[in-house]
Design a protein around this motif. Structure first.
Motif, PDB file in Angstrom:
ATOM      1  N   GLU A 164     -12.569  53.842 -28.107  1.00  0.00           N
ATOM      2  CA  GLU A 164     -12.758  54.942 -29.048  1.00  0.00           C
ATOM      3  C   GLU A 164     -13.210  54.479 -30.431  1.00  0.00           C
ATOM      4  OE1 GLU A 164      -9.531  58.173 -27.446  1.00  0.00           O
ATOM      5  OE2 GLU A 164      -8.780  56.474 -28.617  1.00  0.00           O
TER       6      GLU A 164
ATOM      7  N   PHE B 214      -9.660  68.278 -27.108  1.00  0.00           N
ATOM      8  CA  PHE B 214      -9.802  67.140 -28.016  1.00  0.00           C
ATOM      9  C   PHE B 214      -8.432  66.552 -28.312  1.00  0.00           C
ATOM     10  CE2 PHE B 214     -14.109  67.435 -28.304  1.00  0.00           C
ATOM     11  CZ  PHE B 214     -14.659  68.397 -29.116  1.00  0.00           C
TER      12      PHE B 214
ATOM     13  N   SER C  18     -12.811  63.797 -30.094  1.00  0.00           N
ATOM     14  CA  SER C  18     -13.206  63.454 -28.726  1.00  0.00           C
ATOM     15  C   SER C  18     -12.025  63.654 -27.786  1.00  0.00           C
ATOM     16  CB  SER C  18     -13.706  62.014 -28.645  1.00  0.00           C
ATOM     17  OG  SER C  18     -12.653  61.093 -28.854  1.00  0.00           O
TER      18      SER C  18
ATOM     19  N   SER D 114      -9.869  61.746 -25.139  1.00  0.00           N
ATOM     20  CA  SER D 114      -9.571  60.359 -24.789  1.00  0.00           C
ATOM     21  C   SER D 114      -9.647  60.151 -23.288  1.00  0.00           C
ATOM     22  CB  SER D 114      -8.169  59.982 -25.273  1.00  0.00           C
ATOM     23  OG  SER D 114      -8.106  59.964 -26.672  1.00  0.00           O
TER      24      SER D 114
ATOM     25  N   SER E 282     -16.782  56.574 -25.218  1.00  0.00           N
ATOM     26  CA  SER E 282     -16.164  57.597 -26.047  1.00  0.00           C
ATOM     27  C   SER E 282     -17.244  58.503 -26.631  1.00  0.00           C
ATOM     28  CB  SER E 282     -15.381  56.938 -27.185  1.00  0.00           C
ATOM     29  OG  SER E 282     -14.840  57.902 -28.055  1.00  0.00           O
ATOM     30  N   LYS E 283     -17.224  59.767 -26.285  1.00  0.00           N
ATOM     31  CA  LYS E 283     -18.258  60.687 -26.761  1.00  0.00           C
ATOM     32  C   LYS E 283     -17.714  61.522 -27.918  1.00  0.00           C
ATOM     33  CE  LYS E 283     -19.189  62.329 -22.594  1.00  0.00           C
ATOM     34  NZ  LYS E 283     -19.901  63.131 -21.564  1.00  0.00           N
ATOM     35  N   LEU E 284     -17.947  61.015 -29.117  1.00  0.00           N
ATOM     36  CA  LEU E 284     -17.467  61.705 -30.301  1.00  0.00           C
ATOM     37  C   LEU E 284     -18.359  62.899 -30.649  1.00  0.00           C
ATOM     38  CD1 LEU E 284     -16.623  58.684 -32.628  1.00  0.00           C
ATOM     39  CD2 LEU E 284     -14.985  60.296 -31.655  1.00  0.00           C
ATOM     40  N   THR E 285     -17.727  63.992 -31.070  1.00  0.00           N
ATOM     41  CA  THR E 285     -18.427  65.131 -31.664  1.00  0.00           C
ATOM     42  C   THR E 285     -18.137  65.101 -33.150  1.00  0.00           C
ATOM     43  OG1 THR E 285     -18.233  66.467 -29.667  1.00  0.00           O
ATOM     44  CG2 THR E 285     -18.648  67.620 -31.727  1.00  0.00           C
TER      45      THR E 285
END
Lengths: 116, 115
Positions: free
Chosen positions: A103, B30, B93, B95, B101-104
């Motif tokens: 992350e 999220f 995102s 977890s 990890s695809k963050l917005t």
């Protein structure tokens, strides 16, 4: 920037021409990402990779393709550049291994692309 | 569809003051909420992050407050300094260990700390 090199740093191109941006990492991290940054939109994920030759689409993948033939290199290609692809492009990496390390994204310094 | 809404767009704070940036999210799945700091000409860098099992996390002058019921989280910068002048992005995102990890991201807040 955490062993991430983006090239070129700046590029001006014409509509309809192909463009390839390169991201090179020296951290041996498993995951690599391409984001674009635009005013009013923040950063948006284009494509990402979870290993050599393993890639997937993000939220704004239309008009872009990627390739990862080696752990350290992740290429972003605009097959036929359009003015709407004028943006700042960021490569990011994250690791696997310990919980939550995937992350923590580390970003490169970006490529400013102008499509005229 | 903007899944993470950030405000304000810009903020001017005097040196020594408190800077507050707010974010609201829509997706209740999220469960990871980081803040990134970006200086001109540089890529974003992770500043601090929180998970929904706690309501607050503090690291030095930076604090995240998290309100799960309201689906909101905020960044507080205490004793703001000119060196804090930067653009700040919230993100969220889901977890999933062992995957990318695809963050917005939110749209960003440009903070200026004046003398």
């Amino acid at each position: 920037d955490a062993g991430i090199t983006q090239s070129p740093r700046h590029k001006v191109t014409e509509t309809g021409t192909p463009v390839t941006l390169r991201c090179h990492q020296t951290e041996n991290h498993r995951y690599m990402y391409w984001y674009r940054q635009d005013p009013g939109h923040g950063l948006r994920l284009i494509h990402y990779s979870y290993g050599v030759k393993d890639t997937d689409k993000g939220e704004v993948s239309d008009g872009y393709s990627v390739s990862r033939s080696k752990t350290e290199d992740f290429l972003l290609t605009l097959e036929s550049a359009t003015s709407s692809q004028t943006s700042v492009y960021f490569c990011a990496i994250s690791d696997s291994g310990k919980p939550s390390t995937n992350e923590k994204l580390f970003f490169g310094s970006g490529t400013q692309l102008s499509v005229l | 569809q903007q899944q993470v809404k950030q405000s304000p767009q810009s903020l001017i704070v005097q040196k020594g003051g408190i800077s507050i940036i707010n974010c609201a999210y829509e997706n209740t799945a999220f469960d990871y909420f980081p803040w990134y700091q970006q200086f001109p000409g540089k890529g974003p860098a992770l500043l601090i992050a929180i998970r929904p099992d706690v309501s607050e996390k503090k690291e030095g002058r930076f604090t995240i407050s998290f309100n799960k019921s309201a689906k909101q989280f905020s960044l507080h910068i205490m004793d703001s300094q000119p060196g804090d002048s930067a653009t700040y992005f919230c993100a969220a995102s889901i977890s999933r260990g062992g995957t990318a990890s695809k963050l917005t991201f939110g749209t960003g807040t440009r903070l200026q700390v004046t003398l």
